[in-house]
Design a protein around this motif. Structure first.
Motif, PDB file in Angstrom:
ATOM      1  N   TYR A 158       9.372  52.078   4.881  1.00 25.01           N
ATOM      2  CA  TYR A 158       8.192  51.391   4.475  1.00 25.01           C
ATOM      3  C   TYR A 158       7.299  50.867   5.653  1.00 25.01           C
ATOM      4  N   THR A 159       6.044  51.195   5.960  1.00 25.49           N
ATOM      5  CA  THR A 159       5.302  50.743   6.882  1.00 25.49           C
ATOM      6  C   THR A 159       4.116  49.684   6.596  1.00 25.49           C
ATOM      7  N   GLN A 160       3.886  49.845   5.286  1.00 22.55           N
ATOM      8  CA  GLN A 160       2.727  48.924   4.743  1.00 22.55           C
ATOM      9  C   GLN A 160       3.039  48.907   2.918  1.00 22.55           C
ATOM     10  N   ILE A 161       2.819  47.481   2.669  1.00 15.44           N
ATOM     11  CA  ILE A 161       2.995  47.305   1.171  1.00 15.44           C
ATOM     12  C   ILE A 161       1.917  46.143   0.944  1.00 15.44           C
ATOM     13  N   GLU A 162       1.152  46.369  -0.013  1.00 13.11           N
ATOM     14  CA  GLU A 162       0.385  45.514  -0.747  1.00 13.11           C
ATOM     15  C   GLU A 162       0.647  45.495  -2.136  1.00 13.11           C
ATOM     16  N   PRO A 163       1.507  44.602  -2.767  1.00 11.51           N
ATOM     17  CA  PRO A 163       1.910  44.765  -4.259  1.00 11.51           C
ATOM     18  C   PRO A 163       0.886  45.058  -5.233  1.00 11.51           C
ATOM     19  N   HIS A 164       1.318  46.035  -5.996  1.00 11.81           N
ATOM     20  CA  HIS A 164       0.726  46.433  -7.268  1.00 11.81           C
ATOM     21  C   HIS A 164      -0.488  47.392  -7.007  1.00 11.81           C
ATOM     22  N   SER A 165      -0.722  47.508  -5.459  1.00 13.87           N
ATOM     23  CA  SER A 165      -1.888  48.566  -5.196  1.00 13.87           C
ATOM     24  C   SER A 165      -1.655  49.616  -4.143  1.00 13.87           C
ATOM     25  N   HIS A 166      -0.769  49.474  -2.998  1.00 11.17           N
ATOM     26  CA  HIS A 166      -0.484  50.223  -1.972  1.00 11.17           C
ATOM     27  C   HIS A 166       0.667  50.294  -1.445  1.00 11.17           C
ATOM     28  N   ILE A 167       1.211  51.607  -0.905  1.00 11.93           N
ATOM     29  CA  ILE A 167       2.497  51.767  -0.436  1.00 11.93           C
ATOM     30  C   ILE A 167       2.151  52.810   0.720  1.00 11.93           C
ATOM     31  N   GLU A 168       2.772  52.476   2.019  1.00  8.91           N
ATOM     32  CA  GLU A 168       2.925  53.509   2.899  1.00  8.91           C
ATOM     33  C   GLU A 168       4.199  53.647   3.575  1.00  8.91           C
ATOM     34  N   TYR A 169       4.814  55.033   3.774  1.00 17.65           N
ATOM     35  CA  TYR A 169       6.018  55.107   4.353  1.00 17.65           C
ATOM     36  C   TYR A 169       6.051  56.289   5.404  1.00 17.65           C
ATOM     37  N   THR A 170       7.059  56.214   6.035  1.00 14.83           N
ATOM     38  CA  THR A 170       7.411  57.266   7.004  1.00 14.83           C
ATOM     39  C   THR A 170       8.788  58.022   6.573  1.00 14.83           C
ATOM     40  N   LEU A 171       8.485  59.315   6.409  1.00 13.72           N
ATOM     41  CA  LEU A 171       9.854  59.957   6.020  1.00 13.72           C
ATOM     42  C   LEU A 171      10.555  60.070   7.110  1.00 13.72           C
ATOM     43  N   GLU A 172      11.865  60.255   7.125  1.00 14.67           N
ATOM     44  CA  GLU A 172      12.745  60.560   8.266  1.00 14.67           C
ATOM     45  C   GLU A 172      12.445  61.697   9.333  1.00 14.67           C
ATOM     46  N   ASN A 173      11.501  62.423   8.677  1.00 16.58           N
ATOM     47  CA  ASN A 173      10.912  63.570   9.729  1.00 16.58           C
ATOM     48  C   ASN A 173       9.910  63.193  10.468  1.00 16.58           C
ATOM     49  N   GLY A 174       9.191  62.024  10.163  1.00 14.22           N
ATOM     50  CA  GLY A 174       8.019  61.703  10.724  1.00 14.22           C
ATOM     51  C   GLY A 174       6.870  61.683   9.917  1.00 14.22           C
ATOM     52  N   ARG A 175       6.669  62.619   8.792  1.00 15.94           N
ATOM     53  CA  ARG A 175       5.625  62.650   7.980  1.00 15.94           C
ATOM     54  C   ARG A 175       5.207  61.288   7.529  1.00 15.94           C
ATOM     55  N   HIS A 176       4.194  61.318   7.189  1.00 20.24           N
ATOM     56  CA  HIS A 176       3.451  60.107   6.516  1.00 20.24           C
ATOM     57  C   HIS A 176       2.994  60.266   4.978  1.00 20.24           C
ATOM     58  N   VAL A 177       3.264  59.261   4.312  1.00 20.37           N
ATOM     59  CA  VAL A 177       2.908  59.251   2.922  1.00 20.37           C
ATOM     60  C   VAL A 177       2.266  57.914   2.464  1.00 20.37           C
ATOM     61  N   ARG A 178       1.064  57.931   1.821  1.00 22.20           N
ATOM     62  CA  ARG A 178       0.322  56.939   1.262  1.00 22.20           C
ATOM     63  C   ARG A 178       0.325  56.854  -0.235  1.00 22.20           C
ATOM     64  N   VAL A 179       0.663  55.855  -0.807  1.00 20.94           N
ATOM     65  CA  VAL A 179       0.470  55.821  -2.509  1.00 20.94           C
ATOM     66  C   VAL A 179      -0.277  54.573  -2.956  1.00 20.94           C
ATOM     67  N   ASP A 180      -1.387  54.980  -3.537  1.00 16.60           N
ATOM     68  CA  ASP A 180      -2.439  53.846  -4.106  1.00 16.60           C
ATOM     69  C   ASP A 180      -2.466  53.941  -5.545  1.00 16.60           C
ATOM     70  N   PHE A 181      -2.603  52.685  -6.133  1.00 16.03           N
ATOM     71  CA  PHE A 181      -2.602  52.265  -7.662  1.00 16.03           C
ATOM     72  C   PHE A 181      -4.179  51.685  -7.731  1.00 16.03           C
ATOM     73  N   ALA A 182      -4.844  52.332  -8.893  1.00 14.23           N
ATOM     74  CA  ALA A 182      -5.925  51.840  -9.047  1.00 14.23           C
ATOM     75  C   ALA A 182      -6.184  51.817 -10.524  1.00 14.23           C
ATOM     76  N   GLU A 183      -6.867  50.662 -11.307  1.00 14.09           N
ATOM     77  CA  GLU A 183      -7.028  50.508 -12.330  1.00 14.09           C
ATOM     78  C   GLU A 183      -8.100  51.743 -13.077  1.00 14.09           C
ATOM     79  N   ALA A 184      -7.809  52.522 -14.165  1.00 12.76           N
ATOM     80  CA  ALA A 184      -8.416  53.648 -14.666  1.00 12.76           C
ATOM     81  C   ALA A 184      -8.506  53.334 -16.355  1.00 12.76           C
ATOM     82  N   ASP A 185      -9.447  54.254 -16.746  1.00 14.07           N
ATOM     83  CA  ASP A 185      -9.533  54.222 -18.303  1.00 14.07           C
ATOM     84  C   ASP A 185      -8.343  54.848 -18.722  1.00 14.07           C
TER      85      ASP A 185
END
Length: 140
Positions: A73-100
């Motif tokens: 994990y490289t960045q965490i904002e609880p309940h809204s955002h996560i970023e991490y780097t996979l062991e092969n160097g690829r980057h992943v970003r996950v965002d959570f947002a309120e929706a209908d």
């Protein structure tokens, strides 16, 4: 030149707090983190903090094939955002947002070089669709 990132998304039928809990806690990850009915997730270890590591194992139920996903994990904002780097160097970003109807979960990832982008999108989307189904079953 690297390929452009791929984004997939779904809307989980739960609050942001609940969605975050189901997405990040290993006890829940093992119930949804696989792409198809012939697969399962026999192992998930998650140290959710900046610098923390995770390991997720997806395997065919027949035992013929398995895939391990590890990262930091490289960045965490609880309940809204996560970023991490996979062991092969690829980057992943996950965002959570309120929706209908719940919480939109959006995953943006660097594609693997040796795999077709459409196939990668299809597999990652199938996993995210499993997540949405799992949340709906837990919440029911």
């Amino acid at each position: 030149m690297p390929a452009p990132s791929i984004t997939i998304q779904t809307t989980a039928p739960a609050t942001k707090s609940e969605t975050w809990h189901f997405y990040t806690e290993a006890e829940h990850v093992i119930n949804w983190n696989f792409a198809g009915k012939g697969w399962h997730c026999p192992k998930a270890v998650n140290d959710l903090r900046v610098g923390g590591e995770f390991e997720i194992v997806m395997a065919e139920k027949s035992g013929t094939m398995k895939m391990e996903l590890e990262g930091t994990y490289t960045q965490i904002e609880p309940h809204s955002h996560i970023e991490y780097t996979l062991e092969n160097g690829r980057h992943v970003r996950v965002d959570f947002a309120e929706a209908d109807g719940g919480t939109e979960v959006s995953v943006t990832f660097d594609p693997a070089e040796k795999m077709d982008n459409d196939e990668q999108r299809k597999h990652w989307q199938a996993i995210l669709d499993n997540f949405r189904k799992y949340v709906g079953q837990v919440e029911a």
